[in-house]
Structure formats: C-alpha cells, structure tokens
Scaffold this active site. Sequence first.
Site, short mmCIF file in Angstrom:
data_model
loop_
_atom_site.label_atom_id
_atom_site.label_comp_id
_atom_site.label_asym_id
_atom_site.label_seq_id
_atom_site.Cartn_x
_atom_site.Cartn_y
_atom_site.Cartn_z
N GLU A 11 0.25 9.37 -1.63
CA GLU A 11 -0.53 8.53 -0.73
C GLU A 11 0.00 8.79 0.68
OE1 GLU A 11 -0.60 4.03 -1.40
OE2 GLU A 11 -2.59 4.69 -2.02
N GLU A 48 0.54 5.20 -7.99
CA GLU A 48 1.79 4.87 -7.27
C GLU A 48 2.49 3.81 -8.11
OE1 GLU A 48 2.89 6.22 -4.51
OE2 GLU A 48 1.14 7.40 -3.96
N ASN A 98 3.18 -6.83 -3.91
CA ASN A 98 4.33 -6.91 -2.99
C ASN A 98 3.99 -6.51 -1.56
OD1 ASN A 98 4.06 -4.23 -3.83
ND2 ASN A 98 6.25 -3.82 -3.78
N CYS A 143 9.17 -0.99 -4.59
CA CYS A 143 9.17 0.10 -5.57
C CYS A 143 10.29 1.09 -5.29
CB CYS A 143 7.82 0.81 -5.56
SG CYS A 143 7.26 1.28 -3.93
P1 NAD Z 1 1.02 -4.54 -12.29
O1 NAD Z 1 1.08 -3.21 -12.91
O2 NAD Z 1 1.20 -5.73 -13.15
O3 NAD Z 1 -0.42 -4.75 -11.57
C1 NAD Z 1 -0.85 -3.91 -10.55
C2 NAD Z 1 -2.36 -3.99 -10.45
O4 NAD Z 1 -2.95 -3.36 -11.58
C3 NAD Z 1 -2.92 -5.41 -10.44
O5 NAD Z 1 -3.99 -5.48 -9.53
C4 NAD Z 1 -3.41 -5.59 -11.87
O6 NAD Z 1 -4.42 -6.58 -12.01
C5 NAD Z 1 -3.94 -4.21 -12.14
N1 NAD Z 1 -4.06 -3.84 -13.56
C6 NAD Z 1 -3.28 -4.19 -14.59
N2 NAD Z 1 -3.69 -3.61 -15.73
C7 NAD Z 1 -4.76 -2.83 -15.39
C8 NAD Z 1 -5.62 -1.95 -16.11
N3 NAD Z 1 -5.48 -1.75 -17.44
N4 NAD Z 1 -6.60 -1.31 -15.45
C9 NAD Z 1 -6.75 -1.48 -14.12
N5 NAD Z 1 -5.98 -2.32 -13.38
C10 NAD Z 1 -5.00 -2.98 -14.01
O7 NAD Z 1 2.05 -4.49 -11.08
P2 NAD Z 1 2.49 -5.64 -10.09
O8 NAD Z 1 3.38 -6.57 -10.84
O9 NAD Z 1 1.31 -6.19 -9.38
O10 NAD Z 1 3.33 -4.82 -9.02
C11 NAD Z 1 4.64 -4.45 -9.21
C12 NAD Z 1 4.73 -3.02 -9.65
O11 NAD Z 1 4.08 -2.18 -8.70
C13 NAD Z 1 6.18 -2.52 -9.68
O12 NAD Z 1 6.38 -1.74 -10.81
C14 NAD Z 1 6.30 -1.69 -8.41
O13 NAD Z 1 7.31 -0.72 -8.44
C15 NAD Z 1 4.93 -1.10 -8.33
N6 NAD Z 1 4.66 -0.66 -6.96
C16 NAD Z 1 4.65 0.68 -6.69
C17 NAD Z 1 4.44 1.13 -5.39
C18 NAD Z 1 4.42 2.59 -5.08
O14 NAD Z 1 3.95 2.94 -3.99
N7 NAD Z 1 4.91 3.47 -5.93
C19 NAD Z 1 4.23 0.21 -4.36
C20 NAD Z 1 4.23 -1.15 -4.68
C21 NAD Z 1 4.45 -1.58 -5.98
#
Ligand code: NAD
Length: 491
Positions: free
Chosen positions: A462, A251, A149, A285
Amino acid sequence: MTDAALESVCSAASSSQEGERRAINPATGAVATVWRPASTALVDTALSQAAQAQIAWAKVAPAERAALLRDVADAIDANAASFAHDDSKENGRLLRSLRHDDVPSAADLFRDAADRVQREKPMKECADDGVLIHRRVPHGVCVGIGAWNYPLVCAAAKMAPALACGNAMVFKPAPQTPSSAHRLGTLVRERLARRSSNLVHACSVLLGDDAVGQRLVCHPLVRFVSATGSVSTGQRIFANSAASLKRLVLELGGKSALIVLDDADIDIAVDVALHANFVAHGQLCTAASRLLVHRSRQREFSERFLERVRGLVVGPPDSAQSEIGPLVSEDHAQSVLAKVRAAVDRGANLVAGALKPVASQPTQSYLAPMVLDDVDASDPLLTQEIFGPVACILPLDDVDHAVDQANAVNYGLSAGVVGANVARATTIAQRLHAGVVWVNTYNEQPLAMAFGGMGWSGIGREGGDLGFAAYSEPQALFVGAPATPSEGFVP
Ligand code: NAD
C-alpha cells in the site's frame, strides 16, 4: 438524492431499533455511535450502483479526477477536528496524535493519489508493423476493508488511489470505528454529486460487521479487494477471493523485532524502542514487541528503557498530558492481559506494568505499558501478535543470532536496527525477512514508501509506486499498420 449507504448510520440515537449496533467509547464506557449494518439488499444495490458509476467515472479525465481528490484533501483539513474526534471517541486514540498525524496523513494520501494519476502517461513505442502502447486500466469495482486502529488513514489509503485510477470504491470500516470513514465517504460523495449525479455512487461507505465484509468480498461484481486486518481475516479473504480470482492487497498483522547492536547509542535506542512499541498504545501492526539487545548493552538499555516506560502517563485521550490512552475495548484489554499472564505463568518476568487495568481510570480499557524479560524463545508471547502495550527484552549474542531471532516468526511486516555504524546496521537490515525495515528510527512512513508485509503479514503493498499500481491493471495495446493488405491467412 436517496443515499442508502449513508442512511445506515445514525448518530448517537437515543431510541433503540432492531439491528442497531453500538460503538462504545473505551475511554468512558459511554455509547459513542449507534449504527446499523448494511443489509444484503443494500450490499447488492451499492455494488451495482458502483459498477454503473464506475463506467462514467473512468471517462472523467485524470486531471479532473485529480482536482476532485485535491478538493477532498482540503475538506479533510477543514474538518480535521471532527475527524480526530470521530476516531478518538471510538478507538480511544489520543486526540492530539489523531489531529497532528492521522488527519494530515489522510489529506496527504488524497493529494498524493492526485499527483500520481496526473503523472501517469501511456508508454508508446513503434514496432515493426504498428505501434505498441502499454497503458493502465482501472479494475472496475474495488472493495476496501478497514481495521479499527487507524480508521481514517485506512479508509483514505484505499479510497484515494482507487478513485484516482478510475475505479469505484465501496469501503467497509471496522465495526468498532464506523464514523470517520462515514464522514470521509460523505465528503467524497458530495464532491462527486456536484460534478454529476451519475458519479455519486463511485464511492460508498457501507457499515457492517465481518459478515458484511464477507458479502462484499464474495460478490461477483467486485474485481479488487484491499483489506487491512488480522492474519486469520486475511486468510478468509484470500480463500473467498479465489473462486473469481480477485486481485488482492492484504495488510495484515505483525510480530516485529528491533535489533539494538553493540555500538548503539542507548538514548537513541530507547527513543526508537518507545516509539516502536507504544504509539497507538501498542495497537500497531508494526509494533516491535521483540527488543533484541546485544548482551554487552542489555543492562544499560533495560535500565533506561524501564525508567522511561514507567514514566509514561496513562490517561484519557483528550488530555494533553496522556501518552498512553485506553485500548480499543475492555475485552481487548482483557485479552492482552490474559496473554501476558499466561507468559508469566510459564516463567516470564514482568518488569514494568501490571497484570490488571489501571485502577484510577474510569474503564478497564487502560493498561500501564508492560515490559517482560526472561521470556522463553518459543513462548507464544514472542511468536503471536499481542496488539497492546507489551514489549519483551531479549538478549542477543552476535549479528547472526540477531538475524536468526528476528526472522524466527511467520510474520514479516517490519523490523528495525539501531547501531552507530550505519553501513553495518543497514547491511544487517537487508538480511531481515520484513517488508519494511527501519534503521535508527521507526514507523517513519513517507508517502513514497511501499508499505506491506512478507509471509503472514500480507500480500502486495500500500502506498508509493507499487501501492498505486495495484489499483489498475496493465494493458498492452498493439495498433497494427500493415504496409499492404494481407493476402489471406498465412499460418
Ligand atoms: P480484524 O481482522 O478482526 O478485522 C479487520 C476488518 O476485516 C474488519 O472490518 C472486519 O469486519 C473485516 N472482516 C473480518 N472478517 C472478514 C471476512 N471474512 N471478509 C471480509 N471482511 C472481514 O482486525 P482488527 O481487529 O479490526 O484489526 C487489528 C488487526 O489489523 C491486527 O492484526 C493488525 O496488525 C492489523 N493491521 C494491519 C495493518 C497493516 O498495514 N499491515 C494496519 C492496521 C492493522
């Protein structure tokens, strides 16, 4: 210079090759980028090259590291239009928002890390028999994992402090959005290479899906992982880091509440609620999808909020008129609609938006912003992250009820309170189980802010002092100065 990490991207190539992945532009349905995931061999090579380069990079004086980071910041500014285009074509975010918010934020994150590392000084004090020094040392090889995002900001927020502190960083962007991190990695590597060819592998960007992320996280050369993503991904990373006790910053997702108190200025409350819910088309998020509004003000709030929501312009990311662009993919839009439809089937009342994509747009990724009321307190729509343009209006009776409701989820990323009596609103804010709480505003994130969540929303912070400190370990050094040589071992 052979740059295997960078070779794992091919820009919108025409011929199809084995293993290729396609990032689809959600605004048009066209192929935005064709890329190849890093092989297991490339992961291993990148990490061992990173470990070598880190030793050399950590020896570079902090002022010189800072100069390189400032140079990267200037290069981000100089390439602002390309960075904005990279993210917009892959995640559908509005071009003007990327150009005016995300790209300058990414450059500022590099400048901030440069300033911080130059300010850092070891703490020395004289003790009885010597000098005690507290200093900070880099972890070594760090891994960054990004979400789709805010792809550029996510990459900058992890690369900049890691490099400032003398670590090597291997970053993996989300598979939906490979391009901006790849461009950023290229800029950083060019600058490292100009300084010395030994340094270039202190920063790599490896493209890949979840399996590549998992390989990076599990690798024994990696000492620190900072990951942004969903709660379930955070749980897997936490588990996979346990065997080697890797340092972690996670995060993760959220399910935030915005409390509108009885004394709130309703125009301010409506502005804050719009901003809290529909930035990045609700794929945020911190989205405050639970709007807890005092009963005495609910009718007034709902009328004005719904009028504004219904007036939001849904359209393509490159149009100056658009306020809500497409969601990241048609699949994601379908999953958002399915969650809302299920809540409506359970009795919730949809008062704005529709249970289908906007027909006038070229793909099924465009959703009109949705608002619901009469949602049961235990409904999954109020307890699980939706990650789309969906807000629920809920009545609140008094302050204790507001606090209980706001805290009634496992997440704890953020929250907001709107009220005219700022002291009272701030006191209520302090009772909320959330890593970030905004009063009479939302989503403001100054560079000094330590951003992160409680509970399911993550581990660590962060940004700010706390976020920066995560990228190094404290070391206590005692330099003895005995007055006379010891006369042997005295237990
Ligand atoms: P996601 O969890 O599907 O993927 C995030 C990243 O993790 C991707 O690069 C993915 O390839 C990687 N990944 C997945 N499984 C993994 C594993 N087992 N080991 C290592 N890497 C792995 O999330 P998304 O759909 O890309 O993003 C949306 C989510 O991110 C939402 O839940 C949102 O709230 C969260 N988010 C949080 C913040 C924050 O600062 N708290 C900011 C932005 C997005």
